[in-house]
Design an enzyme around this catalytic site. Structure first.
Site, PDB file in Angstrom:
ATOM      1  CB  SER A   1      31.115  82.847-104.588  1.00 54.35           C
ATOM      2  OG  SER A   1      30.270  81.759-104.922  1.00 54.35           O
TER       3      SER A   1
ATOM      4  CG  HIS B   1      35.115  81.036-105.037  1.00 50.01           C
ATOM      5  ND1 HIS B   1      36.250  80.472-104.471  1.00 50.01           N
ATOM      6  CD2 HIS B   1      34.066  80.314-104.558  1.00 50.01           C
ATOM      7  CE1 HIS B   1      35.891  79.470-103.681  1.00 50.01           C
ATOM      8  NE2 HIS B   1      34.574  79.350-103.714  1.00 50.01           N
TER       9      HIS B   1
ATOM     10  CG  ASP C   1      31.299  77.934-104.833  1.00 51.74           C
ATOM     11  OD1 ASP C   1      32.233  77.547-104.122  1.00 51.74           O
ATOM     12  OD2 ASP C   1      30.856  79.104-104.808  1.00 51.74           O
TER      13      ASP C   1
ATOM     14  CG  MET D   1      28.141  72.623-104.863  1.00 53.32           C
ATOM     15  SD  MET D   1      26.716  73.392-104.073  1.00 53.32           S
ATOM     16  CE  MET D   1      27.435  74.975-103.638  1.00 53.32           C
TER      17      MET D   1
ATOM     18  CG  HIS E   1      35.210  75.558-103.226  1.00 54.74           C
ATOM     19  ND1 HIS E   1      34.367  76.235-102.360  1.00 54.74           N
ATOM     20  CD2 HIS E   1      35.557  74.411-102.580  1.00 54.74           C
ATOM     21  CE1 HIS E   1      34.234  75.529-101.249  1.00 54.74           C
ATOM     22  NE2 HIS E   1      34.924  74.418-101.358  1.00 54.74           N
TER      23      HIS E   1
ATOM     24  CG  MET F   1      32.207  72.327-102.090  1.00 55.58           C
ATOM     25  SD  MET F   1      31.029  73.684-101.959  1.00 55.58           S
ATOM     26  CE  MET F   1      31.434  74.554-103.458  1.00 55.58           C
TER      27      MET F   1
ATOM     28  CG  MET G   1      34.493  75.181 -96.546  1.00 51.09           C
ATOM     29  SD  MET G   1      34.131  76.332 -97.886  1.00 51.09           S
ATOM     30  CE  MET G   1      32.410  76.735 -97.584  1.00 51.09           C
TER      31      MET G   1
ATOM     32  N   GLY H   1      27.753  74.073 -99.525  1.00 52.36           N
ATOM     33  CA  GLY H   1      26.574  73.595-100.247  1.00 52.36           C
ATOM     34  C   GLY H   1      25.626  74.707-100.664  1.00 52.36           C
ATOM     35  CG  PHE H   2      22.779  75.385 -99.422  1.00 48.20           C
ATOM     36  CD1 PHE H   2      21.815  75.155-100.401  1.00 48.20           C
ATOM     37  CD2 PHE H   2      23.149  74.339 -98.584  1.00 48.20           C
ATOM     38  CE1 PHE H   2      21.223  73.905-100.530  1.00 48.20           C
ATOM     39  CE2 PHE H   2      22.565  73.083 -98.709  1.00 48.20           C
ATOM     40  CZ  PHE H   2      21.595  72.867 -99.689  1.00 48.20           C
ATOM     41  N   GLY H   3      24.845  79.209-100.757  1.00 48.04           N
ATOM     42  CA  GLY H   3      25.224  80.593-100.507  1.00 48.04           C
ATOM     43  C   GLY H   3      24.293  81.198 -99.466  1.00 48.04           C
ATOM     44  N   GLY H   4      24.664  82.347 -98.947  1.00 49.80           N
ATOM     45  CA  GLY H   4      23.779  83.112 -98.074  1.00 49.80           C
ATOM     46  C   GLY H   4      23.585  82.556 -96.677  1.00 49.80           C
TER      47      GLY H   4
ATOM     48  CG  ASP I   1      33.738  79.870 -99.848  1.00 51.51           C
ATOM     49  OD1 ASP I   1      32.809  80.689 -99.915  1.00 51.51           O
ATOM     50  OD2 ASP I   1      33.846  78.890-100.616  1.00 51.51           O
TER      51      ASP I   1
ATOM     52  N   GLY J   1      29.574  83.318 -95.696  1.00 54.95           N
ATOM     53  CA  GLY J   1      29.110  84.364 -94.777  1.00 54.95           C
ATOM     54  C   GLY J   1      30.057  85.536 -94.648  1.00 54.95           C
TER      55      GLY J   1
HETATM   56  C1  DX5 Z   1      29.303  77.561-100.326  1.00 59.02           C
HETATM   57  C2  DX5 Z   1      30.256  78.032-101.369  1.00 59.02           C
HETATM   58  C3  DX5 Z   1      30.538  79.477-101.315  1.00 59.02           C
HETATM   59  C4  DX5 Z   1      29.326  80.358-101.416  1.00 59.02           C
HETATM   60  C5  DX5 Z   1      29.542  81.485-100.445  1.00 59.02           C
HETATM   61  O1  DX5 Z   1      29.312  76.197-100.256  1.00 59.02           O
HETATM   62  O2  DX5 Z   1      31.509  77.380-101.278  1.00 59.02           O
HETATM   63  O3  DX5 Z   1      31.540  79.898-102.217  1.00 59.02           O
HETATM   64  O4  DX5 Z   1      29.057  80.873-102.690  1.00 59.02           O
HETATM   65  O5  DX5 Z   1      28.410  82.256-100.423  1.00 59.02           O
HETATM   66  P1  DX5 Z   1      28.146  83.377 -99.346  1.00 59.02           P
HETATM   67  O6  DX5 Z   1      29.243  84.388 -99.464  1.00 59.02           O
HETATM   68  O7  DX5 Z   1      26.821  83.867 -99.742  1.00 59.02           O
HETATM   69  O8  DX5 Z   1      28.155  82.704 -97.983  1.00 59.02           O
HETATM   70 ZN    ZN Z   2      33.218  78.212-102.491  1.00 57.32          ZN
END
Ligand code: DX5
Ligand code: ZN
Length: 216
Positions: free
Chosen positions: A8, A33, A35, A37, A66, A68, A137, A142-145, A175, A177
């Site tokens: 991603s 991938h 994302d 939003m 993806h 959102m 999910m 909404g957020f990575g990490g 998708d 963590g």
């Molecule tokens: C979150 C996104 C993910 C995100 C995953 O809303 O849909 O694709 O980038 O990031 P990690 O792998 O850091 O959880």
């Molecule tokens: Zn995603």
């Protein structure tokens, strides 16, 4: 079967995006991938089509988009124009999901339906035979990490069972963590596609991390 790996780019460094895209191109990653939003369906805004146009031009990997966003069907032409392979829409954003899935297919893309952590797998019973893939999910979008939600492993098992019972050929994507540890358990539970952002881009050697995820 080795999992399909979809990095991603949400966790990429946007000041040097071309460098990160090239890393993915040269790696064992299978898909890219993306994302999108809108700040309405999820409490964040990422990037839109003007940026993705250039990402699509540089990517040598098939695009897994993806969305959102609310009313994702409005953007079928834009996603198609990127040359996307898969268009993921959220179950929670589509009151007329069956229609949207058909529209995505008619546009020549593969339809995938995404479920949020609080949406039960059982709600997919009447759409499972119409989709190319289900995206589970494993964090709130909404957020990575973010931290992996443990219950997601059980959901993947349940979804695998539903797919077997219905004779569906849908792939299972996860998708949020995902890292080597959670990824291994997800693959064992029946996941086919692993999305990873933070695990790849915060790794000392992202190419090696992709290789290791591919080996799960
Ligand atoms: C979150 C996104 C993910 C995100 C995953 O809303 O849909 O694709 O980038 O990031 P990690 O792998 O850091 O959880
Ligand atoms: Zn995603």
């Amino acid at each position: 079967m080795r999992p399909i790996i979809a990095p991603s780019i949400l966790s990429a460094n946007f000041a040097y995006l071309a460098k990160d895209l090239e890393m993915i191109n040269q790696s064992e990653a299978d898909w890219m991938h993306l994302d999108i939003m809108d700040g309405v369906f999820v409490p964040n805004i990422s990037f839109g089509f003007p940026v993705l146009k250039y990402v699509a031009e540089l990517s040598k990997k098939p695009l897994d988009v993806h969305l959102m966003i609310v009313n994702p069907e409005k953007f079928i032409p834009e996603v198609k124009a990127l040359g996307a392979k898969v268009m993921n829409v959220h179950f929670e954003a589509c009151p007329h999901l069956h229609r949207v899935v058909q529209q995505i297919r008619e546009a020549g893309m593969l339809p995938a339906v995404t479920i949020n952590p609080a949406t039960p797998v059982s709600l997919l019973k009447d759409i499972i035979n119409d989709v190319y893939m289900v995206l589970v999910m494993s964090v709130n979008p909404g957020f990575g990490g973010q931290k992996f939600i443990e219950h997601s492993v059980e959901k993947v098992r349940e979804l695998r069972l539903l797919i077997e019972e219905t004779g569906s050929e849908a792939l299972i994507e996860v998708d949020g963590g995902v890292n080597k540890e959670t990824g291994a358990r997800l693959v064992e539970a029946g996941a086919n596609v692993l999305v990873a952002g933070n695990a790849i881009f915060s790794a000392e050697n992202p190419t090696l991390m992709i290789h290791e995820l591919k080996g799960l």
